[in-house]
Design a protein around this motif. Structure first.
Motif, PDB file in Angstrom:
ATOM      1  N   ASP B  26      66.241  10.785  92.088  1.00 12.69           N
ATOM      2  CA  ASP B  26      65.402  11.778  91.573  1.00 12.69           C
ATOM      3  C   ASP B  26      64.047  11.793  91.582  1.00 12.69           C
ATOM      4  O   ASP B  26      62.919  11.954  92.220  1.00 12.69           O
ATOM      5  CB  ASP B  26      65.725  12.251  90.522  1.00 12.69           C
ATOM      6  CG  ASP B  26      67.192  13.339  90.179  1.00 12.69           C
ATOM      7  OD1 ASP B  26      67.906  13.380  90.895  1.00 12.69           O
ATOM      8  OD2 ASP B  26      67.934  13.065  89.333  1.00 12.69           O
ATOM      9  N   ASP B  27      63.732  10.523  90.930  1.00 12.40           N
ATOM     10  CA  ASP B  27      62.168  10.777  91.032  1.00 12.40           C
ATOM     11  C   ASP B  27      61.996  10.076  92.219  1.00 12.40           C
ATOM     12  O   ASP B  27      60.813  10.530  92.714  1.00 12.40           O
ATOM     13  CB  ASP B  27      61.890   9.000  90.001  1.00 12.40           C
ATOM     14  CG  ASP B  27      62.186   9.067  88.732  1.00 12.40           C
ATOM     15  OD1 ASP B  27      61.610  10.440  88.533  1.00 12.40           O
ATOM     16  OD2 ASP B  27      62.714   8.229  88.339  1.00 12.40           O
ATOM     17  N   ALA B  29      63.008  11.367  95.050  1.00 12.78           N
ATOM     18  CA  ALA B  29      62.835  12.698  96.082  1.00 12.78           C
ATOM     19  C   ALA B  29      61.595  12.892  95.605  1.00 12.78           C
ATOM     20  O   ALA B  29      60.708  13.599  96.227  1.00 12.78           O
ATOM     21  CB  ALA B  29      64.472  13.382  95.393  1.00 12.78           C
ATOM     22  N   HIS B  81      55.238   9.918  89.343  1.00 12.73           N
ATOM     23  CA  HIS B  81      55.893  10.409  90.307  1.00 12.73           C
ATOM     24  C   HIS B  81      54.178   9.950  91.234  1.00 12.73           C
ATOM     25  O   HIS B  81      53.617   9.779  92.768  1.00 12.73           O
ATOM     26  CB  HIS B  81      56.212  11.744  90.249  1.00 12.73           C
ATOM     27  CG  HIS B  81      57.344  11.836  89.946  1.00 12.73           C
ATOM     28  ND1 HIS B  81      57.796  12.604  89.424  1.00 12.73           N
ATOM     29  CD2 HIS B  81      57.974  10.466  89.246  1.00 12.73           C
ATOM     30  CE1 HIS B  81      59.558  12.354  88.609  1.00 12.73           C
ATOM     31  NE2 HIS B  81      59.160  10.847  89.008  1.00 12.73           N
TER      32      HIS B  81
END
Lengths: 337, 337
Positions: B26-27, B29, B81
């Motif tokens: 998820d990170d 992405a 991120h």
């Protein structure tokens, strides 16, 4: 306020810069100390090359804009000095990379750094100075200021890429030329003035100074571009013709071609092609730029931007610093006479 | 904890990276979204070139180090991120400039960006991505993190300049080689891991992760340098010999020459000179590096750094993320088998 500049003698123009330097002498001395200190590195080539370009006789125009903008709206501080040094490092880094990209061996009539240390060292030392600029910007303690300078740096790179692409477009529209100039030169002038104001802790006059800086940068670069063809009067010297030899499309050429005969356009088509340009073409290019009035028209375009720059200062409190910023706008244009 | 890596099959090595990617899917992405979004520009060449290099099949090793370091000591956030994307942009900018400096036309077996768009565009788009990295770093809201990455960037440039100077020093001491590797590769791995931890808001494990990252970077680059001579077993393919052709002095060569005969040293002297290197010299260089045990000795040097990297993780809380960082140290070395 006079919007049209009053032509002055060369000596008077020189003294404008000297007067500005005297006005912020202490601040400028602090910035010079930072520049010398932060260009240092234990890796041998770096201080040699960066020292050469940082001390290569620039007028420190951009850091001066930062310092005077700050003084015009508040007080300078260590943050302002770090910012002004960062602005000069960003400018220096772009010069180093420009010289590689432009394939020019001279910079202000002296050998370009790349002509002495090579392209590779120039690219890497440019990167070094650019990174050091962000170390300095951290010392402003302002993420807003940092963000502005990062954005200005992306805009400069975008302007340079557009200019590169425009080399192949010999019928470059005036609007595209101006967009390139605004990005590659206007963006750093704009950020220098705006963040100078921000470094005093107040955002009150930041927008006005941003407008001042952007238009000043446009005036400055447009004059630079006409000076590359000898301005309106100068005889062709060794500091003339760089843009022509690199086949860069600048405003004097755009106007001269637009106003020229079919024969003239055929000349420009051939002369601005690196494969077909001949040694003696520069003299004819200068002749056409004078004969069509393109040199004068280019200076007038710069004058209009200088007037916009000065107009933006109206909301600032009256002071010797505001006067100096006005004089600087005159100076940018008067170099052409 | 095993300090010496257990050789695994190629499939097992590939699955380490895939497992890590799955662990922070998820990170990762979110980071990929940022990379695509921030490489954009209205100036045509920029998204083409930056898209080509950003999506050119890198393993996203550095942003993964940032993400997993953050997860190992706290929680990732939008700041993490932005930071991870900035780390990848800084890496990409240095790749673009490296390819120009190294005069290499291939990058990971594909044409280098400069081979398609030219040196000039590569320099300028590198500058663009570097500036964009600092815009992203502003979004971490941390001047400390920003300062670390600016300093890492100056160190990388210093390392590259040292490497450039070292091309002429054919008797480069091992210590100088290691100092170059620590600067040009270790510095960004170090900052990636350290600031990953810092982005969680806690500095508690930042120093340990900095040590981890630095040693991981050393192991990674040393293995890269032996892989450029085919590692310990691989037959010579098209991704072999770049350093040799560029006459770069790396550890396999330093050891092979130290252990070689006078005749060998005469060979190295001639073959690592761009003026006298011959086409068939690479095969003999690979032979000497194998025959003298220099390839094995180089891998052992990398193993020592991988062990130091893993050792630095001991103070971290036990978790799947700490395990992943350990596995990554193994992965870096096992690529050579």
């Amino acid at each position: 306020m006079t919007l049209a500049p009053r032509p002055r003698s060369k000596a008077a123009i020189g003294s404008i810069v000297e007067r500005m330097q005297a006005l912020v002498a202490d601040d400028l001395a602090a910035v010079e100390m930072l520049l010398a200190e932060r260009a240092a590195s234990p890796v041998a080539v770096i201080p040699d090359l960066s020292g050469y370009i940082v001390s290569a006789g620039g007028k420190r125009l951009r850091p001066m804009i930062t310092l005077i903008s700050a003084q015009a709206v508040g007080k300078t501080s260590r943050a302002t000095h770090a910012l002004a040094a960062a602005v000069e490092f960003i400018h220096t880094a772009t010069l180093l990379h420009d010289d590689v990209v432009d394939e020019s061996d001279l910079r202000r009539g002296k050998p370009a750094a790349k002509a002495i240390w090579g392209n590779k060292a120039s690219i890497l030392v440019g990167d070094f100075l650019f990174a050091r600029a962000f170390n300095l910007l951290v010392e402003t303690n302002s993420l807003d200021i940092l963000n502005r300078l990062a954005t200005a740096s992306t805009t400069i790179a975008e302007g340079e890429v557009r200019q590169l692409a425009a080399m192949k477009a010999r019928d470059l529209p005036t609007e595209d030329y101006l967009a390139i100039v605004e990005a590659k030169t206007g963006a750093l002038f704009e950020a220098a003035a705006e963040t100078g104001a921000m470094s005093t802790g107040s955002h009150e006059h930041a927008a006005a100074l941003a407008t001042y800086g952007k238009n000043l940068g446009l005036a400055f670069q447009i004059i630079d571009d006409v000076l590359d063809y000898g301005g309106t009067t100068t005889v062709i010297g060794k500091s003339v013709g760089d843009d022509f030899r690199e086949c860069k499309i600048t405003l004097p050429v755009i106007i001269a071609r637009r106003r020229g005969s079919d024969e003239d356009r055929t000349f420009w088509e051939r002369a601005l092609n690196p494969d077909t340009q001949a040694e003696q073409d520069l003299a004819h290019a200068v002749h056409l730029i004078r004969a069509t009035g393109a040199a004068e028209a280019t200076v007038q375009e710069a004058e209009a931007y200088a007037a916009l720059a000065k107009g933006a200062l109206r909301s600032l409190p009256q002071s010797v610093y505001r006067d100096a910023l006005e004089d600087l706008a005159d100076f940018c244009v008067e170099r052409a006479y």
